[in-house]
Design an enzyme around this catalytic site. Structure first.
Site, short mmCIF file in Angstrom:
data_model
loop_
_atom_site.label_atom_id
_atom_site.label_comp_id
_atom_site.label_asym_id
_atom_site.label_seq_id
_atom_site.Cartn_x
_atom_site.Cartn_y
_atom_site.Cartn_z
N GLU A 1 33.88 34.99 39.22
CA GLU A 1 32.46 35.26 38.98
C GLU A 1 32.04 36.59 39.61
O GLU A 1 31.33 37.39 39.01
CB GLU A 1 31.59 34.14 39.57
CG GLU A 1 31.80 32.78 38.93
CD GLU A 1 32.88 31.95 39.62
OE1 GLU A 1 33.89 32.53 40.09
OE2 GLU A 1 32.72 30.73 39.68
N CYS B 1 31.70 28.62 43.44
CA CYS B 1 31.69 28.35 44.88
C CYS B 1 30.36 28.81 45.48
O CYS B 1 29.56 29.49 44.81
CB CYS B 1 32.87 29.04 45.57
SG CYS B 1 32.62 30.82 45.80
N CYS C 1 36.67 35.86 43.81
CA CYS C 1 36.48 34.90 42.72
C CYS C 1 36.18 35.60 41.40
O CYS C 1 35.64 36.71 41.37
CB CYS C 1 35.29 33.99 43.03
SG CYS C 1 35.57 32.84 44.36
N CYS D 1 29.68 32.61 45.41
CA CYS D 1 29.36 33.08 44.05
C CYS D 1 27.97 32.65 43.63
O CYS D 1 27.27 33.39 42.95
CB CYS D 1 30.41 32.61 43.06
SG CYS D 1 31.98 33.47 43.27
N ASN E 1 39.86 35.63 38.77
CA ASN E 1 40.06 35.69 40.22
C ASN E 1 41.29 36.53 40.55
O ASN E 1 42.26 36.58 39.79
CB ASN E 1 40.13 34.29 40.84
CG ASN E 1 41.17 33.38 40.23
OD1 ASN E 1 41.48 33.47 39.05
ND2 ASN E 1 41.71 32.49 41.03
N ILE E 2 41.20 37.19 41.70
CA ILE E 2 42.27 38.07 42.16
C ILE E 2 42.56 37.72 43.62
O ILE E 2 41.67 37.85 44.47
CB ILE E 2 41.87 39.56 42.04
CG1 ILE E 2 41.52 39.88 40.57
CG2 ILE E 2 42.98 40.46 42.56
CD1 ILE E 2 40.96 41.27 40.35
N GLU E 3 43.76 37.22 43.87
CA GLU E 3 44.09 36.77 45.23
C GLU E 3 44.90 37.82 45.97
O GLU E 3 45.75 38.51 45.40
CB GLU E 3 44.87 35.45 45.15
CG GLU E 3 43.98 34.35 44.56
CD GLU E 3 44.63 32.98 44.52
OE1 GLU E 3 45.83 32.86 44.81
OE2 GLU E 3 43.91 32.02 44.20
N1 THU Z 1 37.76 30.63 42.60
C1 THU Z 1 37.02 31.32 41.66
O1 THU Z 1 37.51 32.31 41.10
N2 THU Z 1 35.77 30.90 41.40
C2 THU Z 1 35.17 29.83 41.98
O2 THU Z 1 33.98 29.64 41.83
C3 THU Z 1 36.00 28.89 42.76
C4 THU Z 1 37.23 29.49 43.33
C5 THU Z 1 39.10 31.08 42.91
C6 THU Z 1 39.25 31.72 44.25
C7 THU Z 1 40.72 31.49 44.52
O3 THU Z 1 41.46 32.53 43.91
C8 THU Z 1 41.04 30.19 43.80
O4 THU Z 1 39.98 29.99 42.87
C9 THU Z 1 41.16 28.98 44.71
O5 THU Z 1 40.04 28.85 45.51
#
Ligand code: THU
Length: 147
Positions: free
Chosen positions: A58, A89, A56, A92, A45-47
């Site tokens: 995935e 999520c 996310c 995804c 994941n990259i915020e």
């Molecule tokens: N996140 C994912 O990478 N995959 C998921 O299926 C659930 C959520 C990440 C997104 C965000 O960076 C962090 O988790 C919190 O939601």
């Protein structure tokens, strides 16, 4: 929870998780996707500071695989350091369904717990491109009936 039978793909997702850029949530996620030819694509994941632009693990993984030409996939793994195994999520799930179909989704944590779920169970009654094709055909049939 089942015994770990997906070691290779879980290890790949665990390694990818170490690259997570989760400055805001601290919730680090790794994913790995196996293509038909056995190639394993990975992502994390990259915020973004503009939170909603966050991506996310995935979807990062799927975009990487698709943009490198892969089109058919066998399974995907998601690794998060949570006691309760973290599933993909909703957004995804939609993208996994559209681009990978009804593949197994391997959930894992850092303690060695794993569970494998099928996409059809994670996304019942999915929306996909077939609805658009059917709507096109219905419009064409209507137009034909009127002319
Ligand atoms: N996140 C994912 O990478 N995959 C998921 O299926 C659930 C959520 C990440 C997104 C965000 O960076 C962090 O988790 C919190 O939601």
């Amino acid at each position: 929870m089942s015994t770990n039978v997906e070691t290779d793909i879980i290890e790949a997702a665990t390694a990818a998780r170490n690259c997570a850029l989760a400055l805001f949530s601290k919730f680090c996620v790794g994913a790995a996707l196996e293509a038909e030819d056995g190639t394993i694509y990975t992502g994390c994941n990259i915020e973004s500071a503009a939170y909603e632009l966050t991506m996310c693990a995935e979807r990062v993984t799927i975009w990487k695989a698709l943009s490198e030409g892969a089109r058919k996939f066998k399974r995907i793994a998601v690794v998060v350091d949570t006691n309760r195994l973290t599933p993909p999520c909703g957004a995804c799930r939609q993208i996994i369904w559209e681009f990978c179909g009804d593949i197994p989704v391997v959930l894992a944590n850092l303690r060695g717990d794993t569970e494998t779920l099928q996409m059809a169970a994670l996304l019942p009654r999915p929306f996909d491109g077939k609805f658009l094709e059917e709507a096109d055909a219905e419009r064409e049939a209507d137009a034909g009936a009127k002319s």
